[in-house]
Design a protein around this motif. Structure first.
Motif, PDB file in Angstrom:
ATOM      1  N   ASN A  93      64.056  48.819  13.182  1.00  0.00           N
ATOM      2  CA  ASN A  93      64.408  49.689  14.292  1.00  0.00           C
ATOM      3  C   ASN A  93      65.210  50.900  13.789  1.00  0.00           C
ATOM      4  O   ASN A  93      66.345  50.776  13.363  1.00  0.00           O
ATOM      5  CB  ASN A  93      65.249  48.891  15.293  1.00  0.00           C
ATOM      6  N   TYR A  94      64.596  52.069  13.841  1.00  0.00           N
ATOM      7  CA  TYR A  94      65.248  53.251  13.288  1.00  0.00           C
ATOM      8  C   TYR A  94      66.472  53.679  14.092  1.00  0.00           C
ATOM      9  O   TYR A  94      67.307  54.443  13.616  1.00  0.00           O
ATOM     10  CB  TYR A  94      64.251  54.413  13.208  1.00  0.00           C
ATOM     11  N   THR A  95      66.579  53.207  15.321  1.00  0.00           N
ATOM     12  CA  THR A  95      67.769  53.553  16.088  1.00  0.00           C
ATOM     13  C   THR A  95      68.998  52.849  15.525  1.00  0.00           C
ATOM     14  O   THR A  95      70.126  53.265  15.769  1.00  0.00           O
ATOM     15  CB  THR A  95      67.605  53.173  17.573  1.00  0.00           C
ATOM     16  N   GLU A  96      68.802  51.770  14.774  1.00  0.00           N
ATOM     17  CA  GLU A  96      69.918  51.045  14.181  1.00  0.00           C
ATOM     18  C   GLU A  96      70.165  51.477  12.742  1.00  0.00           C
ATOM     19  O   GLU A  96      71.210  51.195  12.179  1.00  0.00           O
ATOM     20  CB  GLU A  96      69.635  49.531  14.190  1.00  0.00           C
ATOM     21  N   GLY A  97      69.201  52.144  12.141  1.00  0.00           N
ATOM     22  CA  GLY A  97      69.283  52.424  10.718  1.00  0.00           C
ATOM     23  C   GLY A  97      68.799  51.235   9.921  1.00  0.00           C
ATOM     24  O   GLY A  97      68.739  50.111  10.411  1.00  0.00           O
ATOM     25  N   VAL A  98      68.427  51.463   8.698  1.00  0.00           N
ATOM     26  CA  VAL A  98      67.891  50.411   7.853  1.00  0.00           C
ATOM     27  C   VAL A  98      68.888  50.109   6.742  1.00  0.00           C
ATOM     28  O   VAL A  98      69.245  50.981   5.959  1.00  0.00           O
ATOM     29  CB  VAL A  98      66.535  50.819   7.239  1.00  0.00           C
ATOM     30  N   THR A  99      69.337  48.885   6.663  1.00  0.00           N
ATOM     31  CA  THR A  99      70.235  48.439   5.609  1.00  0.00           C
ATOM     32  C   THR A  99      69.733  47.093   5.112  1.00  0.00           C
ATOM     33  O   THR A  99      68.839  46.482   5.701  1.00  0.00           O
ATOM     34  CB  THR A  99      71.681  48.281   6.109  1.00  0.00           C
ATOM     35  N   TYR A 100      70.322  46.625   4.037  1.00  0.00           N
ATOM     36  CA  TYR A 100      69.931  45.305   3.522  1.00  0.00           C
ATOM     37  C   TYR A 100      70.344  44.184   4.470  1.00  0.00           C
ATOM     38  O   TYR A 100      69.913  43.046   4.301  1.00  0.00           O
ATOM     39  CB  TYR A 100      70.531  45.082   2.138  1.00  0.00           C
ATOM     40  N   ASP A 101      71.153  44.501   5.468  1.00  0.00           N
ATOM     41  CA  ASP A 101      71.567  43.490   6.430  1.00  0.00           C
ATOM     42  C   ASP A 101      70.544  43.262   7.531  1.00  0.00           C
ATOM     43  O   ASP A 101      70.585  42.240   8.209  1.00  0.00           O
ATOM     44  CB  ASP A 101      72.913  43.872   7.064  1.00  0.00           C
ATOM     45  N   ASN A 102      69.628  44.221   7.746  1.00  0.00           N
ATOM     46  CA  ASN A 102      68.683  44.036   8.838  1.00  0.00           C
ATOM     47  C   ASN A 102      67.216  44.104   8.423  1.00  0.00           C
ATOM     48  O   ASN A 102      66.336  44.261   9.258  1.00  0.00           O
ATOM     49  CB  ASN A 102      68.953  45.036   9.977  1.00  0.00           C
ATOM     50  N   VAL A 103      66.944  43.979   7.116  1.00  0.00           N
ATOM     51  CA  VAL A 103      65.556  43.817   6.701  1.00  0.00           C
ATOM     52  C   VAL A 103      65.194  42.337   6.838  1.00  0.00           C
ATOM     53  O   VAL A 103      66.069  41.465   6.820  1.00  0.00           O
ATOM     54  CB  VAL A 103      65.326  44.296   5.254  1.00  0.00           C
ATOM     55  N   PRO A 104      63.905  42.020   7.000  1.00  0.00           N
ATOM     56  CA  PRO A 104      63.535  40.641   7.327  1.00  0.00           C
ATOM     57  C   PRO A 104      63.531  39.668   6.154  1.00  0.00           C
ATOM     58  O   PRO A 104      63.273  38.486   6.362  1.00  0.00           O
ATOM     59  CB  PRO A 104      62.130  40.799   7.913  1.00  0.00           C
ATOM     60  N   PHE A 105      63.769  40.149   4.939  1.00  0.00           N
ATOM     61  CA  PHE A 105      63.789  39.267   3.777  1.00  0.00           C
ATOM     62  C   PHE A 105      65.069  39.501   2.977  1.00  0.00           C
ATOM     63  O   PHE A 105      65.577  40.622   2.938  1.00  0.00           O
ATOM     64  CB  PHE A 105      62.576  39.521   2.876  1.00  0.00           C
ATOM     65  N   PRO A 106      65.589  38.470   2.336  1.00  0.00           N
ATOM     66  CA  PRO A 106      66.774  38.672   1.496  1.00  0.00           C
ATOM     67  C   PRO A 106      66.503  39.706   0.406  1.00  0.00           C
ATOM     68  O   PRO A 106      65.391  39.786  -0.124  1.00  0.00           O
ATOM     69  CB  PRO A 106      67.015  37.288   0.895  1.00  0.00           C
ATOM     70  N   LYS A 107      67.508  40.481   0.058  1.00  0.00           N
ATOM     71  CA  LYS A 107      67.297  41.571  -0.892  1.00  0.00           C
ATOM     72  C   LYS A 107      66.855  41.082  -2.261  1.00  0.00           C
ATOM     73  O   LYS A 107      66.159  41.798  -2.985  1.00  0.00           O
ATOM     74  CB  LYS A 107      68.552  42.428  -1.008  1.00  0.00           C
ATOM     75  N   GLU A 108      67.218  39.846  -2.630  1.00  0.00           N
ATOM     76  CA  GLU A 108      66.781  39.340  -3.933  1.00  0.00           C
ATOM     77  C   GLU A 108      65.310  38.969  -3.951  1.00  0.00           C
ATOM     78  O   GLU A 108      64.723  38.775  -5.019  1.00  0.00           O
ATOM     79  CB  GLU A 108      67.635  38.147  -4.370  1.00  0.00           C
ATOM     80  N   SER A 109      64.683  38.859  -2.779  1.00  0.00           N
ATOM     81  CA  SER A 109      63.275  38.453  -2.736  1.00  0.00           C
ATOM     82  C   SER A 109      62.328  39.636  -2.625  1.00  0.00           C
ATOM     83  O   SER A 109      61.106  39.461  -2.659  1.00  0.00           O
ATOM     84  CB  SER A 109      63.041  37.500  -1.563  1.00  0.00           C
ATOM     85  N   LEU A 110      62.837  40.863  -2.505  1.00  0.00           N
ATOM     86  CA  LEU A 110      61.976  42.031  -2.396  1.00  0.00           C
ATOM     87  C   LEU A 110      61.341  42.321  -3.751  1.00  0.00           C
ATOM     88  O   LEU A 110      62.003  42.295  -4.784  1.00  0.00           O
ATOM     89  CB  LEU A 110      62.781  43.246  -1.938  1.00  0.00           C
ATOM     90  N   ALA A 111      60.051  42.624  -3.749  1.00  0.00           N
ATOM     91  CA  ALA A 111      59.359  42.865  -5.011  1.00  0.00           C
ATOM     92  C   ALA A 111      58.193  43.818  -4.794  1.00  0.00           C
ATOM     93  O   ALA A 111      57.690  43.984  -3.679  1.00  0.00           O
ATOM     94  CB  ALA A 111      58.856  41.556  -5.616  1.00  0.00           C
ATOM     95  N   ALA A 112      57.768  44.453  -5.877  1.00  0.00           N
ATOM     96  CA  ALA A 112      56.642  45.382  -5.860  1.00  0.00           C
ATOM     97  C   ALA A 112      55.676  45.014  -6.977  1.00  0.00           C
ATOM     98  O   ALA A 112      56.104  44.694  -8.089  1.00  0.00           O
ATOM     99  CB  ALA A 112      57.128  46.813  -6.040  1.00  0.00           C
ATOM    100  N   LEU A 113      54.386  45.068  -6.691  1.00  0.00           N
ATOM    101  CA  LEU A 113      53.376  44.865  -7.723  1.00  0.00           C
ATOM    102  C   LEU A 113      52.887  46.215  -8.234  1.00  0.00           C
ATOM    103  O   LEU A 113      52.744  47.167  -7.460  1.00  0.00           O
ATOM    104  CB  LEU A 113      52.178  44.088  -7.181  1.00  0.00           C
TER     105      LEU A 113
END
Length: 430
Positions: free
Chosen positions: A78-98
């Motif tokens: 939700n861009y009205t709230e801003g995007v932070t590591y606290d409101n993404v749907p996955f823990p920050k340690e699990s984010l990955a790119a191929l």
């Protein structure tokens, strides 16, 4: 990915050039569960660590990039709230790119992997050993920098030989979900002009970018790069899956966006990646509010039009459940369309007001649209996206659930929703 990558910082260390054809990542002999050999760099990280390298780029990223925004759309909350590591749907340690030259890159959004660090020498692009005297060396600039756990770098046992070796913390593994891509060729998002080459993501070695927080669980981030052992797993159970390479779920959205599918809201007032309790039978649903500027919500499977994937290859229909987000019994009038995500080609669309629901459940209505109803300027086997848009430019709020492709897709990469449950809900993001 947005910004520069950790991989870009190491690009001079690796062979340059455009992507070569990549063979399957080699199986690790004597290992059960389909472990394969790969390599990883990292991107993103806390300013406490990144500020040790001010010559690499300006704050707050210092040239390391940002793992917060991903090309699969999942982190675009939700861009009205801003995007932070606290409101993404996955823990920050699990984010990955191929790397987008990896053989299983097509349909990789939402796929899960188990990754572990491999002690020893690190390969450059090819069979040669990584040379420590070329490019940017993190230890040379801040050898005493600690990670988030206060740990110091363990050093490089082959430094005297000018060869990169990594000492892993241990053989524990990390479970990651693909939320992004590591492009071999970087382009300007507005003009498409080539702006650079991401060398580690261009090689013939299977490569992924881990987030800083995932990387540091396996080895000290001062290493910058490491060899890995990895395998695809079910996001729900963490049980190993076949490499194939890759797979795309015929359910696009079940209790979450399923494996193979990106989620892109645009021109929205508010949106929810998943809204607990808003779906059929109290499950999750994905919900969006669109203002009069005619925005929408797109589900896309990137690079999936090629043989072996083609999620709509033999499809007869697309089904979905739709309801008014605000509780009205009136079915929202929205436009449903299809297209080819990578080629930016689109089929004709239909309004839900012109369709008859298959069934009702409470205020939810189920629709089933024959694929033949979409008039496309290309073969329908090349469809890789379905979209839901504001039909008339009026304020509309709706929820979607159980979006499915009816009929089997292409060969090789396909699995059914019943045989693989993916995209495990790691954290609720309302």
């Amino acid at each position: 990915m947005r910004g520069l990558y950790m991989a870009a910082a190491l690009a001079a260390l690796l062979c340059t050039g455009r992507a070569a054809a990549q063979a399957d990542a080699p199986l690790i002999q004597g290992e059960s569960g389909g472990w394969r050999q790969g390599r990883a760099t990292f991107y993103g990280g806390p300013e406490r660590f990144l500020q040790n390298f001010p010559d690499r780029g300006p704050p707050p990223e210092y040239g390391f990039g940002d793992a917060l925004f991903g090309s699969c759309g999942y982190t675009q909350q939700n861009y009205t709230e801003g995007v932070t590591y606290d409101n993404v749907p996955f823990p920050k340690e699990s984010l990955a790119a191929l790397a987008n030259v990896d053989v299983d890159f097509p349909g990789s959004c939402g796929r899960c992997y188990e990754v572990r660090c491999k002690n020893g020498l690190v390969l450059a692009n090819g069979t040669q050993i990584f040379n420590t005297t070329q490019g940017y060396s993190l230890p040379a600039h801040a050898p005493n920098a600690t990670d988030d756990y206060g740990r110091h770098w363990l050093g490089n046992p082959t430094e005297d030989l000018q060869e990169q070796s990594v000492l892993c913390w241990n053989q524990s593994s990390l479970f990651v979900v693909v939320t992004d891509n590591c492009p071999c060729i970087q382009t300007d998002p507005n003009t498409g002009a080539v702006t650079g080459t991401n060398s580690p993501c261009c090689g013939n070695i299977y490569h992924m970018d881990l987030s800083y927080w995932g990387f540091e669980q396996l080895a000290h981030p001062l290493n910058g790069i490491m060899m890995t052992e990895f395998r695809p797993v079910s996001c729900d159970t963490h049980q190993p899956l076949q490499f194939n390479p890759g797979f795309i779920n015929s359910t696009i959205y079940g209790d979450k966006v399923e494996t193979g599918w990106a989620w892109f809201p645009y021109k929205q007032n508010t949106d929810n990646f998943w809204l607990p309790g808003a779906g059929i039978g109290g499950s999750n649903a994905t919900c969006i509010e669109l203002g009069p500027k005619a925005g929408g919500l797109t589900f896309a499977s990137r690079k999936a039009a090629q043989s072996g994937y083609q999620p709509f290859g033999q499809a007869s229909a697309v089904e979905f459940w739709l309801k008014d987000k605000n509780g009205s019994s009136t079915i929202p009038d929205i436009t449903v369309g299809a297209g080819n995500y990578d080629d930016k080609k689109y089929c004709s669309s239909l309004k839900t007001s012109s369709l008859t629901p298959v069934q009702r459940q409470g205020i939810y209505a189920q629709f089933s649209i024959p694929i033949s109803s979409f008039q496309c300027p290309f073969d329908k086997s090349q469809i890789t996206q379905v979209g839901f848009q504001n039909a008339d430019g009026q304020l509309v709020s709706f929820c979607l659930d159980d979006i499915k492709i009816v009929g089997s897709g292409g060969s090789g990469g396909q699995v059914s929703a019943s045989s693989v449950q993916t995209g495990r809900r790691l954290k609720t993001a309302a």
